[in-house]
Design a protein around this motif. Structure first.
Motif, PDB file in Angstrom:
ATOM      1  N   GLY A 195      -4.664  -0.992  52.952  1.00  0.00           N
ATOM      2  CA  GLY A 195      -6.306  -0.756  53.066  1.00  0.00           C
ATOM      3  C   GLY A 195      -6.979  -0.310  51.578  1.00  0.00           C
ATOM      4  N   LEU A 196      -6.396  -0.745  50.573  1.00  0.00           N
ATOM      5  CA  LEU A 196      -6.880  -0.424  49.196  1.00  0.00           C
ATOM      6  C   LEU A 196      -7.628  -1.627  48.970  1.00  0.00           C
ATOM      7  CD1 LEU A 196      -4.807   1.938  49.180  1.00  0.00           C
ATOM      8  CD2 LEU A 196      -4.711   1.650  46.928  1.00  0.00           C
ATOM      9  N   SER A 197      -8.648  -1.440  48.056  1.00  0.00           N
ATOM     10  CA  SER A 197      -9.261  -2.770  47.195  1.00  0.00           C
ATOM     11  C   SER A 197      -8.347  -2.947  45.734  1.00  0.00           C
ATOM     12  CB  SER A 197     -10.478  -2.474  46.632  1.00  0.00           C
ATOM     13  OG  SER A 197     -11.626  -2.518  48.022  1.00  0.00           O
ATOM     14  N   LEU A 198      -8.465  -4.135  45.154  1.00  0.00           N
ATOM     15  CA  LEU A 198      -7.881  -4.519  43.966  1.00  0.00           C
ATOM     16  C   LEU A 198      -8.774  -5.094  43.029  1.00  0.00           C
ATOM     17  CD1 LEU A 198      -4.827  -4.896  43.032  1.00  0.00           C
ATOM     18  CD2 LEU A 198      -5.047  -7.139  44.028  1.00  0.00           C
ATOM     19  N   ALA A 199      -8.745  -4.521  41.647  1.00  0.00           N
ATOM     20  CA  ALA A 199      -9.178  -4.869  40.620  1.00  0.00           C
ATOM     21  C   ALA A 199      -8.399  -5.331  39.545  1.00  0.00           C
ATOM     22  CB  ALA A 199     -10.180  -3.803  40.042  1.00  0.00           C
ATOM     23  N   SER A 200      -8.600  -6.616  39.013  1.00  0.00           N
ATOM     24  CA  SER A 200      -7.746  -7.039  37.714  1.00  0.00           C
ATOM     25  C   SER A 200      -8.557  -7.863  36.815  1.00  0.00           C
ATOM     26  CB  SER A 200      -7.033  -8.250  38.617  1.00  0.00           C
ATOM     27  OG  SER A 200      -6.176  -8.843  37.604  1.00  0.00           O
ATOM     28  N   GLY A 201      -8.103  -7.714  35.567  1.00  0.00           N
ATOM     29  CA  GLY A 201      -8.839  -8.300  34.515  1.00  0.00           C
ATOM     30  C   GLY A 201      -7.909  -9.553  34.025  1.00  0.00           C
ATOM     31  N   LEU A 202      -6.867 -10.030  34.711  1.00  0.00           N
ATOM     32  CA  LEU A 202      -5.857 -10.964  34.243  1.00  0.00           C
ATOM     33  C   LEU A 202      -6.640 -12.446  34.369  1.00  0.00           C
ATOM     34  CD1 LEU A 202      -2.596 -10.013  36.243  1.00  0.00           C
ATOM     35  CD2 LEU A 202      -3.429  -9.282  33.876  1.00  0.00           C
ATOM     36  N   HIS A 203      -6.182 -13.404  33.609  1.00  0.00           N
ATOM     37  CA  HIS A 203      -6.712 -14.739  33.576  1.00  0.00           C
ATOM     38  C   HIS A 203      -6.266 -15.329  34.873  1.00  0.00           C
ATOM     39  CE1 HIS A 203      -8.646 -15.199  29.967  1.00  0.00           C
ATOM     40  NE2 HIS A 203      -7.978 -14.659  29.072  1.00  0.00           N
ATOM     41  N   THR A 204      -5.182 -14.929  35.541  1.00  0.00           N
ATOM     42  CA  THR A 204      -4.578 -15.523  36.768  1.00  0.00           C
ATOM     43  C   THR A 204      -5.732 -14.669  37.739  1.00  0.00           C
ATOM     44  OG1 THR A 204      -2.501 -15.508  36.010  1.00  0.00           O
ATOM     45  CG2 THR A 204      -2.756 -15.854  38.092  1.00  0.00           C
ATOM     46  N   LEU A 205      -6.255 -15.433  38.686  1.00  0.00           N
ATOM     47  CA  LEU A 205      -7.360 -14.922  39.518  1.00  0.00           C
ATOM     48  C   LEU A 205      -6.422 -14.612  40.692  1.00  0.00           C
ATOM     49  CD1 LEU A 205     -10.428 -17.334  39.111  1.00  0.00           C
ATOM     50  CD2 LEU A 205      -9.745 -15.326  37.796  1.00  0.00           C
ATOM     51  N   LEU A 206      -6.389 -13.184  41.082  1.00  0.00           N
ATOM     52  CA  LEU A 206      -5.855 -12.665  42.398  1.00  0.00           C
ATOM     53  C   LEU A 206      -6.400 -13.006  43.758  1.00  0.00           C
ATOM     54  CD1 LEU A 206      -4.497  -9.315  41.088  1.00  0.00           C
ATOM     55  CD2 LEU A 206      -3.550 -11.567  40.520  1.00  0.00           C
TER      56      LEU A 206
ATOM     57  N   TRP B 149     -12.257  -5.418  48.940  1.00  0.00           N
ATOM     58  CA  TRP B 149     -12.509  -6.594  48.188  1.00  0.00           C
ATOM     59  C   TRP B 149     -11.229  -6.790  47.124  1.00  0.00           C
ATOM     60  CZ3 TRP B 149     -12.485  -3.602  43.436  1.00  0.00           C
ATOM     61  CH2 TRP B 149     -13.045  -2.356  43.636  1.00  0.00           C
ATOM     62  N   ILE B 150     -11.355  -7.903  46.398  1.00  0.00           N
ATOM     63  CA  ILE B 150     -10.301  -8.281  45.471  1.00  0.00           C
ATOM     64  C   ILE B 150     -11.280  -8.531  44.215  1.00  0.00           C
ATOM     65  CG2 ILE B 150      -8.464  -9.754  44.472  1.00  0.00           C
ATOM     66  CD1 ILE B 150      -7.420 -10.136  47.049  1.00  0.00           C
ATOM     67  N   TRP B 151     -11.322  -7.762  42.986  1.00  0.00           N
ATOM     68  CA  TRP B 151     -12.168  -8.007  42.005  1.00  0.00           C
ATOM     69  C   TRP B 151     -11.614  -8.767  40.833  1.00  0.00           C
ATOM     70  CZ3 TRP B 151     -14.835  -4.119  38.309  1.00  0.00           C
ATOM     71  CH2 TRP B 151     -15.694  -4.560  37.495  1.00  0.00           C
ATOM     72  N   ASP B 152     -11.706 -10.011  40.668  1.00  0.00           N
ATOM     73  CA  ASP B 152     -11.219 -10.599  39.353  1.00  0.00           C
ATOM     74  C   ASP B 152     -12.282 -10.584  38.553  1.00  0.00           C
ATOM     75  OD1 ASP B 152      -8.423 -11.631  40.141  1.00  0.00           O
ATOM     76  OD2 ASP B 152      -9.508 -12.731  41.548  1.00  0.00           O
ATOM     77  N   LEU B 153     -12.360  -9.688  37.199  1.00  0.00           N
ATOM     78  CA  LEU B 153     -13.339  -9.505  36.492  1.00  0.00           C
ATOM     79  C   LEU B 153     -13.286 -10.595  35.362  1.00  0.00           C
ATOM     80  CD1 LEU B 153     -12.458  -7.814  33.412  1.00  0.00           C
ATOM     81  CD2 LEU B 153     -11.902  -6.173  35.337  1.00  0.00           C
ATOM     82  N   ARG B 154     -12.288 -11.346  35.269  1.00  0.00           N
ATOM     83  CA  ARG B 154     -12.372 -12.294  34.182  1.00  0.00           C
ATOM     84  C   ARG B 154     -12.782 -13.572  34.833  1.00  0.00           C
ATOM     85  NH1 ARG B 154      -7.873 -10.743  30.298  1.00  0.00           N
ATOM     86  NH2 ARG B 154      -8.809 -10.797  28.409  1.00  0.00           N
ATOM     87  N   GLN B 155     -13.904 -13.673  35.223  1.00  0.00           N
ATOM     88  CA  GLN B 155     -14.832 -14.774  35.666  1.00  0.00           C
ATOM     89  C   GLN B 155     -15.892 -14.978  35.216  1.00  0.00           C
ATOM     90  OE1 GLN B 155     -13.936 -16.192  39.874  1.00  0.00           O
ATOM     91  NE2 GLN B 155     -13.659 -13.892  40.127  1.00  0.00           N
ATOM     92  N   GLU B 156     -16.542 -16.403  34.917  1.00  0.00           N
ATOM     93  CA  GLU B 156     -17.447 -16.574  34.320  1.00  0.00           C
ATOM     94  C   GLU B 156     -18.674 -15.832  35.631  1.00  0.00           C
ATOM     95  OE1 GLU B 156     -18.511 -20.410  31.735  1.00  0.00           O
ATOM     96  OE2 GLU B 156     -18.969 -20.811  33.966  1.00  0.00           O
ATOM     97  N   PRO B 157     -19.768 -15.125  35.102  1.00  0.00           N
ATOM     98  CA  PRO B 157     -20.640 -14.708  36.029  1.00  0.00           C
ATOM     99  C   PRO B 157     -21.286 -15.801  36.645  1.00  0.00           C
ATOM    100  CG  PRO B 157     -21.060 -13.985  33.859  1.00  0.00           C
ATOM    101  CD  PRO B 157     -19.921 -14.811  33.654  1.00  0.00           C
ATOM    102  N   GLU B 158     -22.190 -15.622  37.925  1.00  0.00           N
ATOM    103  CA  GLU B 158     -22.949 -16.663  38.491  1.00  0.00           C
ATOM    104  C   GLU B 158     -24.241 -16.890  37.666  1.00  0.00           C
ATOM    105  OE1 GLU B 158     -22.047 -17.901  42.119  1.00  0.00           O
ATOM    106  OE2 GLU B 158     -20.097 -17.483  41.088  1.00  0.00           O
ATOM    107  N   GLY B 159     -25.022 -17.634  38.009  1.00  0.00           N
ATOM    108  CA  GLY B 159     -26.309 -17.873  37.580  1.00  0.00           C
ATOM    109  C   GLY B 159     -26.463 -17.910  36.126  1.00  0.00           C
TER     110      GLY B 159
END
Length: 396
Positions: free
Chosen positions: A104-115, A130-140
């Protein structure tokens, strides 16, 4: 990006094999600088050991063998604190990431592989988590248009003479100094550790180069729009103008439209660390070239061109005596001159030791009370008492 990780959330770091190696630098940076709770660290290699003894970071966090052993500490978010080569998730880390989602935890990752694109992990994530893949191009995304120049606040960008010299650490030390002095301040992370610490920012290396300055611009506008004129936006630097592999400095300069620059340099370094055939120019030359570059692509009427207001010397590899000598040498190289009333511009010379990173600060600008002169005294160093000149410190 979306603010996924709130400052008050209780995190557990997935730090497998990364407490005593460079692959774990993201998690180590969070342990050093995250103000919110880190309730446990998972590293089977060091389970049961004392965190400070392993890392030198004075933080009281239990080191455990796996996710199950971390659950009694009531974590809410599991954060991958590793940057493994190739960006692929090692099997034992994946197992604990899966266990975290199932618990029941959320997951945050800065890997290039998108979890978040992994079907098994996605299936294990609860609907209200949520699963947050922060190494992604932002929207807009938009292209850069120098819009940050219109902000009322000060905008400070760290630029470095090489990769991994302490640009993030210099910004975060300034950030904590600003907060202690009641200066309104926001930190914009631009790499995985900085973004995880701030809970927001832009992963510059995930953005296509045409949009890079626009992505920085959007993040700086979001951070700075609510700040007063004496507020600060501190933008984490990436890469180096001196490094042949690096293109990051230019979009950072253009997107930030900085009012001030901090140059971060490892004391005594004369060439790029991993490419010894590439020499570094003398500091003074680098200051002039960086300022010239930062003076381009700015809107008319947007004030004076940005100047390098401070040099942060990373003296971590030097003894105390050598560090002091390096600071004096840099002062001479940069030709910092006497301030008004004939006072030497030395009172802001200081050394800061945080973790295993020592930084000597030099600040210029005695006459105009540079922001660093306001931030640097106090805890910010062993100030050379005999040079404590009123003109720099009379505003407290």
């Amino acid at each position: 990006g979306d603010r996924m990780l709130r400052g008050d959330q209780r995190i557990v770091l997935l730090q497998h094999g990364g407490l005593d190696s460079l692959t774990g630098k993201t998690g180590l940076a969070m342990l050093r600088y995250r103000s919110g709770p880190v309730v446990a660290v998972i590293d089977p290699h060091h389970a049961g050991e004392n965190l400070e003894a392993i890392t030198g970071i004075a933080r009281d966090v239990p080191v455990v063998a796996d996710l199950a052993s971390a659950l009694p500490f009531k974590p809410e978010v599991a954060v991958v604190g590793l940057a493994p080569s190739g960006g692929v998730l090692p099997e034992d880390v994946r197992r604990d990431a899966m266990a975290a989602l199932e618990a029941g935890l959320s997951l945050a990752s800065g890997l290039h592989t998108l979890l978040g694109q992994d079907p098994q992990l996605r299936a294990a994530c609860r609907p209200d988590r949520w699963i947050w893949d922060l190494r992604q191009e932002p929207e807009g995304l938009r292209v850069g248009q120098a819009r940050a120049a219109a902000l009322a606040c000060r905008r400070v960008l760290a630029v470095g003479t090489d990769m991994a010299v302490g640009k993030m650490s210099a910004c975060l030390e300034l950030f904590s100094a600003a907060r202690r002095r009641g200066v309104a301040c926001r930190f914009v992370g631009t790499g995985q550790a900085g973004i995880l610490i701030a809970g927001e920012g832009v992963a510059l290396d995930a953005v296509r180069v045409d949009y890079a300055s626009g992505a920085v611009e959007s993040a700086v506008l979001a951070a700075g729009s609510a700040l007063p004129p004496d507020g600060l936006v501190l933008v984490e630097g990436q890469g180096s103008l001196c490094h042949p592999a690096s293109t990051a400095t230019l979009p950072l300069i253009r997107g930030t439209q900085p009012t001030d620059l901090v140059l971060v340099h490892r004391a005594d370094q004369v060439c790029i660390e991993r490419l010894p055939q590439i020499p570094l120019p003398p500091l003074r030359e680098l200051v002039e070239r960086t300022e010239a570059l930062a003076g381009l692509a700015r809107p008319q009427g947007s004030g004076a061109s940005p100047r390098v207001r401070a040099v942060a010397l990373n003296t971590a590899r030097l003894s105390e005596a050598d560090a002091r000598a390096a600071i004096l040498e840099a002062e001479n190289q940069l030709g910092f001159t006497a301030g008004p009333r004939g006072q030497p511009v030395l009172p802001s010379r200081a050394e800061v030791h945080f973790g295993n990173l020592g930084i000597g600060w030099l600040t210029s600008g005695a006459g105009n009370k540079s922001i660093f002169d306001r931030l640097m005294p106090d805890r910010f160093g062993i100030v050379a008492r005999k040079h404590r000149s009123q003109c720099l410190f009379d505003d407290g």
